[in-house]
Design an enzyme around this catalytic site. Sequence first.
Site, PDB file in Angstrom:
ATOM      1  N   TYR A 162       0.839  -1.214   0.000  1.00 26.55           N
ATOM      2  CA  TYR A 162       0.000   0.000   0.000  1.00 26.55           C
ATOM      3  C   TYR A 162       0.872   1.262   0.000  1.00 26.55           C
ATOM      4  O   TYR A 162       0.658   2.176  -0.794  1.00 26.55           O
ATOM      5  CB  TYR A 162      -0.900  -0.038   1.236  1.00 26.55           C
ATOM      6  N   LYS A 166       1.097   4.164  -2.857  1.00 27.14           N
ATOM      7  CA  LYS A 166       0.738   5.553  -2.561  1.00 27.14           C
ATOM      8  C   LYS A 166       1.934   6.496  -2.783  1.00 27.14           C
ATOM      9  O   LYS A 166       1.758   7.650  -3.162  1.00 27.14           O
ATOM     10  CB  LYS A 166       0.203   5.672  -1.130  1.00 27.14           C
TER      11      LYS A 166
HETATM   12  P1  NAP Z   1     -13.343   2.357   0.833  1.00 28.93           P
HETATM   13  O1  NAP Z   1     -14.387   2.881   1.755  1.00 28.93           O
HETATM   14  O2  NAP Z   1     -12.796   0.996   1.049  1.00 28.93           O
HETATM   15  O3  NAP Z   1     -13.885   2.509  -0.680  1.00 28.93           O
HETATM   16  C1  NAP Z   1     -13.078   2.104  -1.746  1.00 28.93           C
HETATM   17  C2  NAP Z   1     -13.720   2.470  -3.034  1.00 28.93           C
HETATM   18  O4  NAP Z   1     -12.844   2.073  -4.110  1.00 28.93           O
HETATM   19  C3  NAP Z   1     -15.048   1.769  -3.283  1.00 28.93           C
HETATM   20  O5  NAP Z   1     -15.898   2.625  -4.008  1.00 28.93           O
HETATM   21  C4  NAP Z   1     -14.651   0.588  -4.169  1.00 28.93           C
HETATM   22  O6  NAP Z   1     -15.681   0.108  -5.030  1.00 28.93           O
HETATM   23  C5  NAP Z   1     -13.562   1.236  -5.017  1.00 28.93           C
HETATM   24  N1  NAP Z   1     -12.672   0.257  -5.627  1.00 28.93           N
HETATM   25  C6  NAP Z   1     -11.877  -0.650  -4.999  1.00 28.93           C
HETATM   26  N2  NAP Z   1     -11.194  -1.367  -5.903  1.00 28.93           N
HETATM   27  C7  NAP Z   1     -11.573  -0.916  -7.132  1.00 28.93           C
HETATM   28  C8  NAP Z   1     -11.234  -1.265  -8.456  1.00 28.93           C
HETATM   29  N3  NAP Z   1     -10.366  -2.242  -8.721  1.00 28.93           N
HETATM   30  N4  NAP Z   1     -11.822  -0.588  -9.477  1.00 28.93           N
HETATM   31  C9  NAP Z   1     -12.730   0.390  -9.234  1.00 28.93           C
HETATM   32  N5  NAP Z   1     -13.084   0.771  -7.991  1.00 28.93           N
HETATM   33  C10 NAP Z   1     -12.517   0.121  -6.953  1.00 28.93           C
HETATM   34  O7  NAP Z   1     -12.037   3.324   0.823  1.00 28.93           O
HETATM   35  P2  NAP Z   1     -11.819   4.776   1.455  1.00 28.93           P
HETATM   36  O8  NAP Z   1     -11.357   4.614   2.837  1.00 28.93           O
HETATM   37  O9  NAP Z   1     -12.936   5.671   1.132  1.00 28.93           O
HETATM   38  O10 NAP Z   1     -10.502   5.212   0.621  1.00 28.93           O
HETATM   39  C11 NAP Z   1     -10.589   5.904  -0.596  1.00 28.93           C
HETATM   40  C12 NAP Z   1      -9.175   6.238  -1.056  1.00 28.93           C
HETATM   41  O11 NAP Z   1      -8.521   7.009  -0.047  1.00 28.93           O
HETATM   42  C13 NAP Z   1      -8.310   5.011  -1.273  1.00 28.93           C
HETATM   43  O12 NAP Z   1      -7.446   5.220  -2.380  1.00 28.93           O
HETATM   44  C14 NAP Z   1      -7.502   4.929  -0.008  1.00 28.93           C
HETATM   45  O13 NAP Z   1      -6.290   4.275  -0.195  1.00 28.93           O
HETATM   46  C15 NAP Z   1      -7.314   6.392   0.305  1.00 28.93           C
HETATM   47  N6  NAP Z   1      -7.022   6.646   1.707  1.00 28.93           N
HETATM   48  C16 NAP Z   1      -7.911   6.305   2.679  1.00 28.93           C
HETATM   49  C17 NAP Z   1      -7.611   6.561   3.991  1.00 28.93           C
HETATM   50  C18 NAP Z   1      -8.547   6.241   5.108  1.00 28.93           C
HETATM   51  O14 NAP Z   1      -8.163   6.422   6.279  1.00 28.93           O
HETATM   52  N7  NAP Z   1      -9.741   5.779   4.868  1.00 28.93           N
HETATM   53  C19 NAP Z   1      -6.365   7.138   4.333  1.00 28.93           C
HETATM   54  C20 NAP Z   1      -5.482   7.465   3.317  1.00 28.93           C
HETATM   55  C21 NAP Z   1      -5.821   7.221   2.016  1.00 28.93           C
HETATM   56  P3  NAP Z   1     -16.679  -1.111  -4.568  1.00 28.93           P
HETATM   57  O15 NAP Z   1     -17.694  -0.477  -3.675  1.00 28.93           O
HETATM   58  O16 NAP Z   1     -17.254  -1.581  -5.846  1.00 28.93           O
HETATM   59  O17 NAP Z   1     -15.823  -2.119  -3.876  1.00 28.93           O
END
Ligand code: NAP
Length: 254
Positions: A162, A166
């Site tokens: 990861y 990133k």
């Molecule tokens: P999440 O709630 O797990 O949602 C992930 C989203 O990505 C969902 O809409 C999922 O679609 C979609 N997705 C996953 N794999 C995919 C693929 N192969 N093709 C198309 N869509 C895909 O994640 P989140 O926490 O909101 O995170 C969003 C972004 O922010 C990510 O890049 C994550 O790494 C980054 N981020 C998050 C955090 C945090 O603390 N949450 C911190 C730093 C960075 P489905 O619903 O169809 O599965």
Amino acid sequence: MLYLDDIKILKDKVAVVTGASRGIGKAIAISLARCGADIAIINRGNAQNSEQTVEEIKQCGAKAKAYQCDVSDFNKTSETVAKILEDFSTIDILVNNAGITIDKLVLAMTEEDFAKVLDVNLKGAFNMIRHICPIMAKKRYGKIINISSVSGIMGNVGQANYAASKAGLIGLSKTVAKEYASRNIKCNAIAPGFIKTDMTDQLNANVKEQVINAIPMKKMGETQDVANLAVFLASPYSDYITGEVIKVDGGLFI
Ligand code: NAP
């Protein structure tokens, strides 16, 4: 106080947001719509969640449509971008937000675990940029926002795949910023810290407590905290900003 959405600052713009069926991507899609943009959302599989997001976007008065596409698939992303272009006529804003985790210590991590996370998080963003940049270049306008992570800046135990993906997104963002500045395309990265979503819900209570203790502001972020910055980076208020990485982390990495 005047909010960016009060003045519909993104009126007549079309935004593509990946991973917008839930979490951070959903908050970004709805916030861009509140500012007047029409929205194409992409997610991998769960059509029920994405249709719910589409309904909420429509309630903001914007046009919205959901597309199911695995962003790691180069040909599928090409087909999806072509469909979006048919439906919306243009693309002005791209938010590469789709992301996954498969957390394990390096010694337990398989080749597949490493490749899968790189494929979705990093190659997925490249695929979208590769297909959408020519559209933006032709119209001499574009805003690209890549959702990175503080893990990509500081590293994180159990997240070799990861963090690498990133960190790679940061290099990708800076390169696109340099290559496309002359075409008036800006490309920036957002590095969230710990934000309340399904992704961080997976963490056990002990880990969550440790994480919160490490954050100077002593709390996790909300999806809206990230969406607010995405709106700024998508808007003309950030027109002289490109190649930047901006953290939204409550001071976790100072
Ligand atoms: P999440 O709630 O797990 O949602 C992930 C989203 O990505 C969902 O809409 C999922 O679609 C979609 N997705 C996953 N794999 C995919 C693929 N192969 N093709 C198309 N869509 C895909 O994640 P989140 O926490 O909101 O995170 C969003 C972004 O922010 C990510 O890049 C994550 O790494 C980054 N981020 C998050 C955090 C945090 O603390 N949450 C911190 C730093 C960075 P489905 O619903 O169809 O599965």
